[in-house]
Design a protein around this motif. Sequence first.
Motif, PDB file in Angstrom:
ATOM      1  N   ARG A   1       0.844  -1.204   0.000  1.00 11.23           N
ATOM      2  CA  ARG A   1       0.000   0.000   0.000  1.00 11.23           C
ATOM      3  C   ARG A   1       0.877   1.251   0.000  1.00 11.23           C
ATOM      4  NH1 ARG A   1      -4.112   1.128  -2.314  1.00 11.23           N
ATOM      5  NH2 ARG A   1      -3.726   3.319  -2.284  1.00 11.23           N
ATOM      6  N   LYS A   2       1.955   1.225   0.798  1.00 10.62           N
ATOM      7  CA  LYS A   2       2.884   2.355   0.868  1.00 10.62           C
ATOM      8  C   LYS A   2       3.560   2.560  -0.483  1.00 10.62           C
ATOM      9  CE  LYS A   2       6.795   4.084   3.537  1.00 10.62           C
ATOM     10  NZ  LYS A   2       7.753   3.812   4.608  1.00 10.62           N
TER      11      LYS A   2
ATOM     12  N   ASP B   1       1.041   4.136  -2.904  1.00 10.82           N
ATOM     13  CA  ASP B   1       0.848   5.551  -2.590  1.00 10.82           C
ATOM     14  C   ASP B   1       2.049   6.381  -3.033  1.00 10.82           C
ATOM     15  OD1 ASP B   1      -1.639   5.024  -1.520  1.00 10.82           O
ATOM     16  OD2 ASP B   1      -0.921   4.973   0.565  1.00 10.82           O
ATOM     17  N   LYS B   2       3.243   5.854  -2.841  1.00 14.10           N
ATOM     18  CA  LYS B   2       4.464   6.553  -3.257  1.00 14.10           C
ATOM     19  C   LYS B   2       4.494   6.714  -4.780  1.00 14.10           C
ATOM     20  CE  LYS B   2       9.495   6.241  -2.924  1.00 14.10           C
ATOM     21  NZ  LYS B   2      10.632   5.440  -2.445  1.00 14.10           N
TER      22      LYS B   2
ATOM     23  N   LYS C   1       1.888   6.769  -6.824  1.00 15.44           N
ATOM     24  CA  LYS C   1       0.863   7.738  -7.204  1.00 15.44           C
ATOM     25  C   LYS C   1       1.325   9.166  -6.949  1.00 15.44           C
ATOM     26  CE  LYS C   1      -3.223   4.846  -6.577  1.00 15.44           C
ATOM     27  NZ  LYS C   1      -4.470   4.667  -5.808  1.00 15.44           N
ATOM     28  N   ALA C   2       2.009   9.385  -5.851  1.00 21.59           N
ATOM     29  CA  ALA C   2       2.507  10.718  -5.518  1.00 21.59           C
ATOM     30  C   ALA C   2       3.607  11.155  -6.482  1.00 21.59           C
ATOM     31  CB  ALA C   2       3.031  10.746  -4.090  1.00 21.59           C
TER      32      ALA C   2
ATOM     33  N   GLN D   1      -1.377   8.726 -13.155  1.00 21.60           N
ATOM     34  CA  GLN D   1      -2.555   8.356 -12.378  1.00 21.60           C
ATOM     35  C   GLN D   1      -3.794   9.041 -12.936  1.00 21.60           C
ATOM     36  OE1 GLN D   1      -2.497   6.003 -10.086  1.00 21.60           O
ATOM     37  NE2 GLN D   1      -4.695   6.168  -9.905  1.00 21.60           N
TER      38      GLN D   1
END
Length: 60
Positions: free
Chosen positions: A8-9, A12-13, A15-16, A22
């Motif tokens: 999950r981390k 998220d990384k 996507k950022a 995205q």
Amino acid sequence: MKTSKAQRKAVDKYKAKNPSKQKIYNYRSNARAFIRNYANSEDLDELKKLIAKRENELKK
């Protein structure tokens, strides 16, 4: 199977770090969902015209 915290981390990384990718993914997903679930024949005719126009633009 539940997604791990590490996975999950990592997602998220990513996507950022890649917001434009995205954004494109979300637009593509929304377009497909609209076509599959909500579009009527008029909508599909309009989309076909828009797609043909865009394909011509990309060929130039």
